[in-house]
Design an enzyme around this catalytic site. Structure first.
Site, PDB file in Angstrom:
ATOM      1  N   GLU A   1     -29.896 -15.205 -22.454  1.00 56.67           N
ATOM      2  CA  GLU A   1     -29.662 -15.061 -23.458  1.00 56.67           C
ATOM      3  C   GLU A   1     -28.891 -14.275 -24.923  1.00 56.67           C
ATOM      4  OE1 GLU A   1     -32.530 -17.912 -26.565  1.00 56.67           O
ATOM      5  OE2 GLU A   1     -33.233 -15.988 -26.120  1.00 56.67           O
TER       6      GLU A   1
ATOM      7  N   ALA B   1     -38.871  -9.345 -25.290  1.00 63.57           N
ATOM      8  CA  ALA B   1     -38.727 -10.003 -24.329  1.00 63.57           C
ATOM      9  C   ALA B   1     -38.280 -11.125 -24.181  1.00 63.57           C
ATOM     10  CB  ALA B   1     -40.075 -10.394 -24.785  1.00 63.57           C
ATOM     11  N   MET B   2     -38.058 -12.089 -23.450  1.00 58.51           N
ATOM     12  CA  MET B   2     -37.320 -13.112 -22.923  1.00 58.51           C
ATOM     13  C   MET B   2     -38.418 -14.522 -21.794  1.00 58.51           C
ATOM     14  SD  MET B   2     -34.125 -14.743 -23.650  1.00 58.51           S
ATOM     15  CE  MET B   2     -33.972 -16.163 -22.807  1.00 58.51           C
ATOM     16  N   GLU B   3     -38.101 -15.769 -22.783  1.00 61.33           N
ATOM     17  CA  GLU B   3     -38.813 -16.960 -22.687  1.00 61.33           C
ATOM     18  C   GLU B   3     -38.071 -17.548 -21.402  1.00 61.33           C
ATOM     19  OE1 GLU B   3     -36.121 -18.351 -26.171  1.00 61.33           O
ATOM     20  OE2 GLU B   3     -37.377 -16.344 -25.192  1.00 61.33           O
TER      21      GLU B   3
ATOM     22  N   HIS C   1     -45.500 -14.981 -28.058  1.00 59.92           N
ATOM     23  CA  HIS C   1     -44.595 -15.858 -28.790  1.00 59.92           C
ATOM     24  C   HIS C   1     -43.540 -16.313 -27.379  1.00 59.92           C
ATOM     25  CE1 HIS C   1     -40.783 -16.003 -31.228  1.00 59.92           C
ATOM     26  NE2 HIS C   1     -40.237 -15.935 -29.977  1.00 59.92           N
ATOM     27  N   GLU C   2     -43.354 -15.867 -26.434  1.00 62.61           N
ATOM     28  CA  GLU C   2     -42.757 -15.807 -24.904  1.00 62.61           C
ATOM     29  C   GLU C   2     -43.633 -17.368 -24.595  1.00 62.61           C
ATOM     30  OE1 GLU C   2     -40.194 -14.564 -24.896  1.00 62.61           O
ATOM     31  OE2 GLU C   2     -40.460 -13.280 -26.644  1.00 62.61           O
TER      32      GLU C   2
ATOM     33  N   HIS D   1     -42.944 -20.420 -25.803  1.00 63.40           N
ATOM     34  CA  HIS D   1     -41.371 -20.539 -25.717  1.00 63.40           C
ATOM     35  C   HIS D   1     -41.774 -21.620 -24.438  1.00 63.40           C
ATOM     36  CE1 HIS D   1     -38.266 -19.271 -28.704  1.00 63.40           C
ATOM     37  NE2 HIS D   1     -39.360 -18.027 -28.514  1.00 63.40           N
TER      38      HIS D   1
ATOM     39  N   GLU E   1     -36.858 -20.423 -32.086  1.00 66.56           N
ATOM     40  CA  GLU E   1     -37.841 -18.548 -32.662  1.00 66.56           C
ATOM     41  C   GLU E   1     -38.274 -18.991 -33.672  1.00 66.56           C
ATOM     42  OE1 GLU E   1     -37.580 -16.583 -29.805  1.00 66.56           O
ATOM     43  OE2 GLU E   1     -35.773 -17.193 -29.632  1.00 66.56           O
TER      44      GLU E   1
END
Length: 862
Positions: free
Chosen positions: A130, A265-267, A300-301, A304, A323
């Site tokens: 992303e 972080a990345m979902e 949060h992740e 998502h 987001e």
């Protein structure tokens, strides 16, 4: 220039095969992508960047192949496949072979390093796609609405672990000590959510969460740091499945700690990647704030997985919704996980930072057109996350939680496995609430800034009325109407009001538009709160004696309302709509035990102490601040006790740390400084000797010195940390030392030993050094080209956020002149905002700062 792909071809399914080479830091790849051709064409265009394609063809259903001529457009990051004959509408397969480099730039398919418990350096190959970096790992249709399914396979050394979005279905031995790991077919999803990670990693035993396998993947040696992540991960999976009334959309969920990671972080669906500080936590040394940070990011992740992965924005202009909603959802989830943390109160701190940015003429609408890839990357800021979440929270509290969530569920169910626009969400909530949600929210989403809501009480023969009016709020009022001013003119403001009289307490809900609003009152009010509950994303200005009445009755306000009263008075004073005397009149009466209120106050006092360095009244200002801190904070410390007490609320430990830190820095309190040095010496011998909540405060206090001995001790703890949080804590502390040689040595570390993901922290902290910030700026200028080579593009603007502190007239001019000829590839708007804050701060130093001692003295007399 059109960066969008032609719409004559759509991907259906990718079969992707990759072979990372850990010796040469390269990778080989091949793919067979089933496509749907919608209109006859002699060319197929997809995205590709920094890859070398060795062969490409298109194959018909019957198996006949048509070779392609390959052409690159490097500026558009597009790969053109041209054919000698027409490719007719129907289903075809594109087959491409390619090679790439495992860079250290923390994007695409890149490498990350760590040292294992035996002291051996190890390498991981991992991904971060992303917003638009999947094209750096494999040629693809790299736009969020071009969803497809994926089958991924990896050839890797037999002793390594491979993780991807779905479960592995086979592991086949190959020659040369390799194995081929084949993963199951994914759901239909966007390319930016694809992930694969390969390395000498460990994986916990899975936890079955209502049929979903949950596990933590981590570097060896950190086994004891995974339990909390499993606990919050299990809670979040179950919470969101129930909250949305939709099952988790994949077959498993791995939470993966990566040593080098640009973001928090990345979902990635089923394979969420994290910076280590956002996932791993040492139970023997973690503070409550450390735990809260991990809980936030994990929640949060996982949010998502539904809001972003299952249902995705059509284009990057809508990334704010992904987001912002995940930020909103994380608060709700963590609030249910640890109710005593009062997570929605803590949210005020980050929301306050977003409001400050949103009060600049260089702000932006939450949603705006995105054309170039770097513009998409520039949307990952406080306006997307915190302002977006703040606006959603305001709407939820106005409509009611059940009605709001009903609209969310409808939105998700209407767009499962597909894409949506912002207006689709408003329409769903509007249908659920029977309220004009789209009209209301458009005024918040498509223009920058936010309003100041003013309140005054008017009396006449018929009784009393509360009059509410709005105006755009800005920190630099002289910029009104200038070119580039992004602050809007008026808003549809959902307002919740509480009015207290000697006989009753009434609550009102009203939409305040450009014409204002009037509320009839039953009698003369004793108190008026025009942001009842503290969830409105606007400043509140109380006219007449309303502000002084609130200040004298803080016990009637809840923590959110108290927090807003403090932050609003600070913002009003910075903008010139109120005085520093008004601000100190409010904060001098604080007795709340909420750590967020005191953190916000401490941040403001620390700012005054820092910029006093550029005032001719420097010593007088700092002495006044020190006296105020000693009087106010010692009194508060007496209320809560100087050491942890059995059974005390967890947040009291956080408050105690805030108090000690203020006393030992701005307060210059000799006894606190002496205590900190004694505590630090004991801590070096036994980490259990100091409560975990107090470690950061102690380290901050002792590092504000010239001692080379203490510097060596802090440096040793940075190089030999007991947790990821510990590493960052001691790295930032190295930036506090005031000796010029020690300070310079820390800055030089960014070129030698600091991970590129952490280098921005060094620059940010160094530019906030109380005595040496000027030298930090000289270092940045002298090493500008070198810094741009080591810092990931998307992180340069973050490193420069604290240039706003360099607010002497000469220094500010130098900073502004330098950046007039040095622009950023990514994040220029964020830099522009930092530069405008610099101008606001310079004006404050020149015209207002010298009034602080008088304001403090006046507050003591009341």
């Amino acid at each position: 220039m059109d960066f969008r792909l032609p719409r004559n071809v759509e991907p259906i399914h990718y079969k992707l095969h990759l072979i990372p080479d850990f010796a040469r830091f390269t990778f080989y790849g091949s793919e067979a992508v089933e496509i749907r051709v919608l209109a006859a064409t002699k060319s197929i265009v997809l995205n590709s960047a920094e890859l070398k394609v060795s062969s490409a063809l298109v194959r018909s259903k019957s198996g006949s192949a048509i070779e392609a001529r390959v052409r690159y457009d490097e500026e558009l990051e597009q790969l053109w496949l041209s054919f000698d004959q027409v490719i007719n509408p129907g289903t075809w397969t594109v087959e491409i072979e390619f090679r790439g480099v495992l860079t250290d730039k923390l994007r695409g398919f890149y490498r990350s390093n760590f040292v294992d418990p035996k002291g051996v350096e190890q390498v991981i190959a991992t991904t971060q796609f992303e917003a638009t970096d999947a094209r750096r790992a494999f040629p693809c249709w790299d736009e969020p609405d071009l969803k497809a399914t994926f089958e991924i396979s990896l050839d890797i050394p037999d002793d390594l672990l491979a993780v991807s979005n779905s479960k592995p279905v086979s592991r086949k031995k190959l020659d040369g000590g390799l194995v081929r790991v084949q993963f199951a077919r994914t759901i239909k999803m966007s390319t930016y959510l694809v992930a694969f990670v390969v390395g000498p990693l460990k994986r916990t035993k899975t936890v079955n969460v209502d049929g979903v396998e949950l596990a933590i993947v981590f570097p060896p040696g950190k086994e004891k740091m995974v339990e909390f992540a499993l606990e919050i991960g299990e809670h979040a999976l179950r919470f969101f499945s129930n909250w949305f009334s939709i099952e988790y959309p994949s077959d498993k969920l791995d939470l993966i700690a990566i040593p080098d990671f640009a973001f928090g972080a990345m979902e990635n669906l089923g394979a969420v990647t994290f910076r280590e500080t956002a996932l791993l936590v040492d139970p023997g040394s973690a503070s409550r704030v450390d735990y809260e940070r991990v809980a936030d990011v994990v929640a949060h992740e996982i949010a998502h997985m539904w809001f972003g992965d299952l249902v995705t924005m059509k284009w990057w202009n809508g990334i704010w919704l992904n987001e912002a909603f995940a930020t909103f959802a994380e608060m709700s989830c963590v609030d249910a996980f640890r109710p005593n943390w009062d997570r929605w109160v803590t949210f005020g701190l980050t929301r306050s930072g977003a409001m400050t940015t949103d009060e600049l003429s260089s702000t932006r609408p939450i949603e705006f057109p995105v054309v170039r890839p770097e513009e998409a990357q520039g949307m990952f800021d406080v306006l997307t996350y915190e302002k977006g979440a703040g606006v959603l929270r305001m709407l939820e509290c106005y409509l009611g939680s059940e009605v709001f969530l009903s609209g969310i569920k409808k939105y998700l169910n209407d767009h499962l496995y597909s894409n949506a626009e912002t207006t689709d969400l408003w329409d769903a909530i509007e249908e659920a609430s029977s309220q004009p949600v789209r009209q209301l929210m458009d005024s918040w989403i498509f223009q920058g800034g936010h309003p100041c809501l003013s309140a005054k009480v008017e009396s006449n023969q018929e009784g009393y009325r509360l009059l509410l009016s709005q105006s755009p709020f800005r920190l630099a009022r002289h910029r009104t109407g200038q070119e580039g001013d992004a602050i809007g003119l008026d808003w549809q403001i959902p307002v919740q009001v509480r009015v207290v009289t000697d006989q009753s307490e009434e609550s009102f809900k009203v939409i305040v538009d450009r014409d204002g609003s009037a509320i009839e009152l039953v009698g003369e009010p004793d108190l008026v709160i025009i942001n009842s509950g503290g969830t409105g994303f606007y400043r509140s200005q109380y006219l007449g004696d309303l502000n002084s009445k609130l200040s004298a009755s803080l016990e009637h306000l809840d923590p959110n309302e108290t927090f807003n009263l403090v932050t609003d008075n600070w913002a009003l004073a910075l903008s010139g709509l109120a005085t520093m005397g008004d601000y100190f009149s409010v904060v001098s009466r604080l007795s709340s035990k909420d750590p967020n209120v005191w953190t916000n106050l401490t941040n403001s006092l620390s700012f005054l102490d820092l910029v006093a360095n550029y005032s001719p009244c420097r010593e007088q200002i700092r002495q006044s601040l020190a006296g105020f801190v000693q009087d106010k904070y010692l009194d508060q410390l007496d209320r809560i006790s100087n050491l942890p007490q059995p059974g005390e609320d967890e947040k009291i430990g956080t408050l105690r740390a805030v108090i000690y830190r203020a006393l030992g820095t701005v307060g210059n309190h000799s006894q606190t400084i002496e205590w900190a040095h004694e505590s630090f010496n004991r801590y070096l011998k036994n980490v259990k000797s100091l409560p975990a909540d107090l470690v950061s405060a102690v380290v901050t206090i002792v590092s504000a010195s010239d001692s080379s001995e203490i510097y060596s001790q802090v440096l040793d703890r940075y190089r030999n940390p007991i947790s990821p949080q510990d590493e960052v804590r001691f790295l930032v502390a190295l930036c506090n030392f005031e000796d010029p040689d020690l300070y310079r040595s820390t800055l030089e570390m960014v070129f030698r030993e600091v991970r590129s993901q952490n280098a921005p922290f060094v620059i940010m902290s160094a530019l906030s050094n109380r005595e040496r910030a000027d030298d930090g700026w000289s270092f940045v200028k002298a090493n500008w080209d070198k810094l741009n080579k080591i810092l990931p593009d998307q992180m340069v603007c973050r490193a420069l956020e604290t240039v706003s502190n360099l607010c002497s007239d000469d220094l500010a001019k130098d900073v502004l002149e330098f950046f007039s000829s040095h622009t950023l590839k990514t994040g220029q708007r964020t830099l522009d905002q930092s530069l405008e804050k610099l101008e606001v701060n310079r004006d404050f130093v020149q015209h207002t700062l010298e009034l602080v001692p008088e304001a403090i003295e006046s507050s003591r007399a009341k």
